[in-house]
Design a protein around this motif. Structure first.
Motif, short mmCIF file in Angstrom:
data_model
loop_
_atom_site.label_atom_id
_atom_site.label_comp_id
_atom_site.label_asym_id
_atom_site.label_seq_id
_atom_site.Cartn_x
_atom_site.Cartn_y
_atom_site.Cartn_z
N LEU A 1 0.83 -1.21 0.00
CA LEU A 1 0.00 0.00 0.00
C LEU A 1 0.86 1.25 0.00
O LEU A 1 0.63 2.18 -0.78
CB LEU A 1 -0.91 0.00 1.23
N TRP A 2 1.86 1.27 0.87
CA TRP A 2 2.75 2.45 0.93
C TRP A 2 3.47 2.63 -0.40
O TRP A 2 3.56 3.74 -0.94
CB TRP A 2 3.78 2.29 2.05
N THR A 3 3.99 1.52 -0.91
CA THR A 3 4.76 1.60 -2.15
C THR A 3 3.89 2.11 -3.29
O THR A 3 4.26 3.03 -4.03
CB THR A 3 5.32 0.21 -2.50
N LEU A 4 2.69 1.51 -3.41
CA LEU A 4 1.81 1.92 -4.50
C LEU A 4 1.31 3.34 -4.31
O LEU A 4 1.11 4.07 -5.27
CB LEU A 4 0.62 0.96 -4.61
N GLY A 5 1.15 3.72 -3.04
CA GLY A 5 0.74 5.09 -2.76
C GLY A 5 1.76 6.08 -3.31
O GLY A 5 1.42 7.04 -4.00
N VAL A 6 3.04 5.79 -3.02
CA VAL A 6 4.11 6.66 -3.52
C VAL A 6 4.11 6.64 -5.05
O VAL A 6 4.20 7.69 -5.70
CB VAL A 6 5.47 6.20 -2.97
N PRO B 1 9.55 1.66 1.34
CA PRO B 1 8.50 1.84 0.31
C PRO B 1 8.70 3.10 -0.51
O PRO B 1 8.31 3.17 -1.67
CB PRO B 1 7.22 1.94 1.14
N LEU B 2 9.32 4.12 0.11
CA LEU B 2 9.57 5.37 -0.60
C LEU B 2 10.40 5.10 -1.85
O LEU B 2 10.04 5.53 -2.96
CB LEU B 2 10.29 6.35 0.32
N VAL B 3 11.50 4.37 -1.67
CA VAL B 3 12.38 4.10 -2.80
C VAL B 3 11.71 3.13 -3.77
O VAL B 3 11.77 3.31 -4.99
CB VAL B 3 13.73 3.54 -2.31
N GLY B 4 11.01 2.11 -3.20
CA GLY B 4 10.28 1.19 -4.05
C GLY B 4 9.27 1.94 -4.90
O GLY B 4 9.15 1.70 -6.11
N GLY B 5 8.55 2.87 -4.26
CA GLY B 5 7.56 3.65 -4.98
C GLY B 5 8.19 4.50 -6.07
O GLY B 5 7.65 4.62 -7.17
N LEU B 6 9.36 5.09 -5.75
CA LEU B 6 10.06 5.91 -6.75
C LEU B 6 10.43 5.06 -7.96
O LEU B 6 10.20 5.46 -9.11
CB LEU B 6 11.34 6.50 -6.14
N VAL B 7 10.98 3.89 -7.70
CA VAL B 7 11.42 3.01 -8.79
C VAL B 7 10.21 2.58 -9.63
O VAL B 7 10.23 2.65 -10.87
CB VAL B 7 12.15 1.78 -8.23
N LEU B 8 9.14 2.17 -8.93
CA LEU B 8 7.96 1.72 -9.67
C LEU B 8 7.29 2.89 -10.40
O LEU B 8 6.71 2.70 -11.47
CB LEU B 8 6.97 1.06 -8.71
N ALA B 9 7.42 4.10 -9.85
CA ALA B 9 6.86 5.26 -10.53
C ALA B 9 7.60 5.49 -11.85
O ALA B 9 6.98 5.77 -12.88
CB ALA B 9 6.96 6.50 -9.65
N ALA C 1 -1.38 -1.82 -11.65
CA ALA C 1 -1.52 -3.27 -11.49
C ALA C 1 -0.20 -3.95 -11.80
O ALA C 1 0.23 -4.88 -11.12
CB ALA C 1 -2.63 -3.80 -12.39
N ARG C 2 0.47 -3.43 -12.84
CA ARG C 2 1.77 -4.00 -13.18
C ARG C 2 2.77 -3.71 -12.05
O ARG C 2 3.55 -4.58 -11.66
CB ARG C 2 2.26 -3.40 -14.50
N ALA C 3 2.69 -2.49 -11.51
CA ALA C 3 3.61 -2.13 -10.42
C ALA C 3 3.36 -3.00 -9.20
O ALA C 3 4.29 -3.42 -8.51
CB ALA C 3 3.44 -0.66 -10.07
N LEU C 4 2.08 -3.30 -8.95
CA LEU C 4 1.73 -4.13 -7.78
C LEU C 4 2.36 -5.51 -7.90
O LEU C 4 2.79 -6.09 -6.92
CB LEU C 4 0.21 -4.25 -7.68
N GLY C 5 2.40 -6.04 -9.10
CA GLY C 5 2.91 -7.40 -9.29
C GLY C 5 4.41 -7.46 -9.50
O GLY C 5 4.94 -8.54 -9.76
#
Lengths: 265, 429
Positions: free
Chosen positions: B215-220, B283-291, B349-353
């Motif tokens: 949730l945190w990662t996807l939020g970012v 999650p911040l960095v994960g979110g950045l990468v997935l973004a 959805a792709r980022a989630l998986g």
């Protein structure tokens, strides 16, 4: 502001609303208009006729600078609205388009309610404060467009749900809601049936008391019916312009005669 | 019908029959393809559900725990600090031994203790800390069985097999059966699975930590990729002058959408961790990468749905004197929004998986605590699936499938939200 001298003899009879002097337009490398000189008279309907691709729509779109957004379009020459150069440095096209409204070939109401469609223009230009004033403008505009009686019970219904002719009149109401001086109509009836067309034509006659109207049309009968002045475009140039009755019965130019008698186009 | 025309007669009928036959064949191919796809999907989902459902249930044994004050609170003050240091493991072991007094010898006793999860002592401690007055009394408390014992009741242990080939000894099986016949063993819905973080003990491991991490990662990711992507798309589509530079940018965006995700992970490792010094496993960095990874998808989807807005709407707005920003803000974006949302959800959805890029930035670590914020160490659902699939304990097989089910549920919830949003914003023109 640049002021252009008006032809003296004509402005005594009818005040010239728009003067065009030596207008050249290019789309990229291709020149679409060649040295067009044309005067549009106040409170009259002026028809622009001519075969497809002759530049009449291009000319129309120059009048409210809709060509500005077309990539690679270059405009040279002078167009003056009430003597003021529309390409002047202090002229904002956004403001110009409030003075010169436009109705398009295909009815294009916003996918919003009838009320919203008409109220949108006055709202963004800040012409009304509060709902009551907006209501007033909406009602007046719809009345002037001859649509109010038909839609007064469904102002909250989507504008896209009206019939084609009603949609086009809604677009006219939308245009006059911002209180323009000039209304440009780009083949406004080409997507409509004959009855809806007749309705719009009647409307034009009523509207010209308040507005100056320029209409592009493919139908010479329509031009003859609705307009007082007609300009015949061919290959990017104005071949002939004059009083509608005169132009259709006794054209000066051979090409005009050929076109209006159906020999080409 | 006139006779002798090319469209009548036997030859014409034959041609027509052939065309109809071809049409029927084509329809059959289509049906077969759909059937095959559906079959594969049902098999896949069926397997995951059958394997994963046991993860949502577990067995607990009710023990009569004598809360000996001497063991739990030698100071006698009932202060939380003292109570927290009590020897709760001892209490649990004593209760087990009281049930089977005949068990002697260190090895046998250790086997007996192994039936109950090491989490039992923590549960008891929690209970006592909540109610310090319990010390001195005897309470009946349902505590989790160990993963092997749990598996036995779930039918995962073959009692007929040779003793050396199974995880439970003959004696352990006898004890478990005795406990069951005394009515002490009960099957419960395993809420622990939904509220705990990861653990080395399968019966204590839960998905909540990974879910919150996701949730945190996807939020970012959403917070970054949605506004950036839409803004970029609007600029490129509505304002940017067409030219070499725009073409170059466009080609690069399309290429970025096709870059393998692990490359984004490497980029994140180099830029966000090594260069910028952001925290590892966060999650911040994960979110950045997935973004970064989602951005091209969002831009492409947004551009195409902006492009699909009828030009008449733009002209209409412009024609009554709307400024370019008003044209976009009042008309183009609202109409393009359903398409933009769909694209964004697809990207999300792709980022989630996604697992690979997160491995690079340390989100693969074993993290027991539920993350409390975007910079707290965390893992995400697919990485949790990967970690559990990699664990040797047999009980993790069910946990893995259970985690996949949670991941799928998350995905369905996300798509549902997208559909609802779409239908809210969808307007016809």
């Amino acid at each position: 502001m640049t002021t252009i001298s008006r032809p003296a003899e004509r402005s005594q009879l009818y005040l010239t609303k728009i003067t065009t002097r030596d207008l050249n337009v290019w789309y990229g490398e291709k020149q679409a208009l060649f040295s067009v000189n044309l005067d549009i008279e106040r409170n009259r309907v002026t028809s622009l006729i001519g075969p497809s691709g002759c530049g009449k729509s291009t000319y129309l779109r120059c009048l409210n600078r809709m060509n500005d957004v077309i990539e690679g379009c270059r405009v040279e020459g002078k167009i003056a609205l009430d003597g003021d150069d529309v390409h002047g440095e202090d002229v904002d096209p956004v403001q110009l388009r409030a003075r010169v409204g436009m109705v398009f070939q295909k009815p294009n109401p916003f996918p919003k309610s009838v009320w919203e469609n008409v109220a949108y223009g006055p709202r963004i230009h800040g012409l009304a404060t509060g709902r009551a004033e907006l209501d007033e403008i909406v009602t007046t505009s719809l009345e002037r467009a001859g649509l109010f009686a038909e839609v007064k019970d469904r102002l909250d219904d989507p504008g896209t749900g009206l019939s084609g002719g009603q949609q086009q009149r809604l677009c006219i109401a939308r245009a006059i809601a911002v209180q323009p001086d000039v209304i440009l109509m780009d083949e406004p009836c080409s997507a409509l049936d004959p009855i809806a067309t007749a309705r719009i034509e009647e409307l034009m006659e009523e509207l010209r008391a308040r507005y100056t109207i320029v209409i592009v049309t493919h139908s010479m009968q329509q031009a003859a019916r609705v307009s007082q002045r007609t300009a015949f475009f061919h290959l990017g140039a104005v071949v002939e312009e004059g009083e509608t009755g005169k132009l259709f019965t006794d054209p000066r130019e051979e090409r005009t005669r050929d076109y209006i008698t159906g020999r080409f186009g | 019908m006139t006779s002798g025309g090319v469209h009548s007669g036997e030859a014409a009928r034959r041609r027509l029959r052939k065309r109809h036959a071809a049409e029927r064949r084509f329809r059959l191919y289509g049906l077969a393809a759909i059937g095959l796809a559906l079959g594969a999907l049902v098999t896949l989902l069926g397997t995951v559900v059958v394997r994963g459902l046991p993860a949502f249930f577990g067995y607990e044994v009710t023990l009569d725990l004598h809360l000996d004050a001497a063991r739990l609170d030698p100071q006698g003050g009932r202060r939380p600090g003292d109570l927290g240091r009590g020897d709760y493991g001892r209490v649990v072991k004593d209760a087990l031994r009281a049930l089977f007094p005949e068990v002697k010898g260190r090895r046998e006793r250790r086997r007996l203790h192994a039936l109950v999860s090491s989490g039992a002592a923590f549960d008891l401690r929690e209970r006592v800390l909540a109610e310090p007055d319990l010390v001195g009394s005897t309470i009946a408390l349902a505590v989790p069985l160990s993963d092997d014992a749990d598996l036995f009741f779930k039918g995962g242990v073959d009692a007929e097999a040779a003793e050396a080939d199974r995880r439970l000894s003959d004696a352990q099986i006898t004890w478990l059966r005795a406990l069951q016949s005394e009515g002490r063993v009960a099957r419960r819905f395993w809420t622990r699975f939904f509220r705990a973080g990861d653990s080395r003990e399968p019966e204590l491991a839960g998905i909540w930590g990974a879910l919150v991490g996701s949730l945190w990662t996807l939020g970012v990711t959403l917070l970054l990729s949605f506004p950036l992507g839409v803004a970029a798309a609007v600029y490129l589509e509505e304002f940017a002058p067409k030219g070499r530079l725009t073409d170059f940018i466009e080609v690069n965006i399309n290429n970025l959408a096709a870059v393998p995700s692990i490359v984004f992970g490497l980029l994140g490792l180099a830029v966000f961790l090594n260069l910028s010094g952001l925290p590892r496993s966060a999650p911040l960095v994960g979110g950045l990468v997935l973004a970064l990874m989602t951005l091209p998808t969002v831009i492409i989807a947004s551009r195409s749905s902006i492009m699909a807005v009828p030009p008449g709407i733009r002209e209409a707005a412009m024609g009554i004197g709307a400024s370019p920003i008003q044209v976009v803000g009042h008309h183009v974006l609202p109409l393009a929004l359903p398409g933009i949302l769909t694209g964004t959800i697809l990207g999300m959805a792709r980022a989630l998986g996604e697992t690979a890029p997160l491995l690079m930035i340390g989100m693969v670590a074993f993290i027991v605590d539920v993350p409390t914020g975007p910079t707290a160490p965390a893992t995400v659902l697919p990485v949790q699936v990967y970690l559990w699939a990699d664990s040797p304990e047999r009980a993790f097989v069910a946990k893995t499938s259970g985690a996949i089910l949670v991941l799928l549920a998350f995905l369905v919830a996300m798509n549902l939200a997208a559909v609802l949003l779409r239908s809210r914003f969808e307007r016809r023109w």
